[in-house]
Design an enzyme around this catalytic site. Structure first.
Site, mmCIF file in Angstrom:
data_model
loop_
_atom_site.group_PDB
_atom_site.id
_atom_site.type_symbol
_atom_site.label_atom_id
_atom_site.label_comp_id
_atom_site.label_asym_id
_atom_site.label_seq_id
_atom_site.Cartn_x
_atom_site.Cartn_y
_atom_site.Cartn_z
ATOM 1 N N SER A 1 40.418 40.980 42.075
ATOM 2 C CA SER A 1 39.037 39.494 41.503
ATOM 3 C C SER A 1 37.641 40.218 41.728
ATOM 4 O O SER A 1 37.392 41.195 41.972
ATOM 5 C CB SER A 1 38.377 38.580 43.068
ATOM 6 O OG SER A 1 37.783 37.895 42.637
ATOM 7 N N TYR B 1 38.633 36.713 52.466
ATOM 8 C CA TYR B 1 39.478 36.796 51.234
ATOM 9 C C TYR B 1 38.615 37.853 50.209
ATOM 10 O O TYR B 1 39.160 38.846 49.494
ATOM 11 C CB TYR B 1 38.998 35.152 49.788
ATOM 12 C CG TYR B 1 39.188 35.832 48.806
ATOM 13 C CD1 TYR B 1 40.865 35.279 47.913
ATOM 14 C CD2 TYR B 1 39.130 35.009 47.212
ATOM 15 C CE1 TYR B 1 41.706 35.805 47.286
ATOM 16 C CE2 TYR B 1 39.025 35.658 46.535
ATOM 17 C CZ TYR B 1 40.406 35.848 45.913
ATOM 18 O OH TYR B 1 40.687 35.682 44.690
#
Ligand SMILES: NC(=O)c1ccc[n+]([C@@H]2O[C@H](COP(=O)([O-])OP(=O)(O)OC[C@H]3O[C@@H](n4cnc5c(N)ncnc54)[C@H](OP(=O)(O)O)[C@@H]3O)[C@@H](O)[C@H]2O)c1
Length: 269
Positions: A145, A158
């Site tokens: 990401s 995360y």
């Protein structure tokens, strides 16, 4: 990527029951790849496999597996090792997010995130990548990401998991290249998938500012990047600027801006 494929060649995609994984499955099916789709929801997987088989005339198999459960993952890997199907492309896409002050979150969910985003991804690379190394060919696409390039207060676990995926994939790429195995990492910005709802977050502010990319578009750029053997695939020119800006900015400022951008996505308590 296509020249090496034959009827016994498969592309395994995790998290293919919806979201970006589904879009990636379609993008690979369109290019004639046989697929092994992995996720937990049987019905969703079955209908994706059925649809892609009919539309693209490929073979699409599916396996239900909770990848955050090490025993289930062992079972899947054993089945794949003993089977006849050769996995030439591995797409580690399955991932979950958590949001809020880390120590106030449910530990079981935080552990699940690490099991899935970090451990399952690494184990799949180890097992399936090991087979590729012996055969002297194969490709791995790990989904990280834009979060991988910075710390993410209020999504600390995360963001850290995606930093792991980025650095792990880059290291693996260097190790595997002399053995004919190509490794790429996909780093998308926000994408319009159920990810935010599944992570108990709000995507409204991102929608309002038109910041959500289309999953089909991201999948297409990912497959093209893989075909060009790009090390790091960042869809969108604005997104590609971010890692450069982050390298120049003072780290304290980066932390503050990241936290401020996450706050509007948190649900009201
Ligand atoms: N959406 C974004 O803005 C965005 C941005 C950057 C990166 N990413 C990354 O892109 C990847 C895909 O996310 P997405 O946006 O498509 O999210 P999503 O819509 O929530 O999809 C997640 C997928 O992972 C599967 N999954 C979740 N837990 C699993 C488990 N324990 N075992 C096996 N499969 C599991 C889900 O299927 P089942 O529920 O059927 O198991 C689903 O197919 C993730 O790695 C995410 O971190 C997303």
């Amino acid at each position: 990527m296509s020249a090496e494929r034959d009827a016994s060649s498969y592309t395994l995609i995790t998290g293919a029951s919806g979201g970006l994984g589904l879009a990636l499955a379609e993008a690979f099916a369109r290019r004639g790849h046989n697929l092994i789709l992995v996720a937990r929801q049987r019905e969703a997987l079955e209908s994706v496999a059925c649809e892609l088989t009919q539309r693209f005339g490929i073979e699409a198999l599916f396996r239900t597996c909770d990848l955050a459960e090490p025993l289930q993952l062992s079972g899947l890997l054993q089945e794949l090792e003993q089977g006849e199907r050769r996995i030439d492309v591995l797409v580690n896409n399955a991932g979950i997010g958590t949001a809020g002050v880390f120590v106030e979150q449910d530990w079981a969910r935080e552990q699940e995130l690490i099991e899935l985003n970090v451990l399952a991804l690494s184990r799949l690379c180890h097992s399936i990548g090991g087979g590729m190394l012996k055969r002297g060919r194969g490709q791995i696409l790990n989904v990280a990401s834009l979060a991988a390039f910075q710390p993410g207060p209020l999504m600390s676990n995360y963001f850290a998991s995606k930093a792991y995926v980025l650095h792990f994939s880059e290291g693996l790429r260097y190790e595997m290249a002399p053995h004919g195995v190509k490794v790429s990492v996909l780093c998308p910005g926000p994408v319009a998938t159920p990810f935010f709802r599944n992570s108990q977050m709000k995507s409204g502010p991102l929608e309002r500012h038109k910041l959500l990319a289309d999953p089909e578009e991201v999948a297409l750029l990912a497959v093209r990047g893989l075909e060009k053997n790009r090390a790091i695939i960042i869809p969108g020119w604005r997104n590609r600027l971010l890692p450069c800006l982050l390298r120049l900015a003072p780290r304290a400022l980066v932390r503050r801006i990241a936290a401020r951008s996450i706050v509007p996505l948190l649900p009201k308590r």
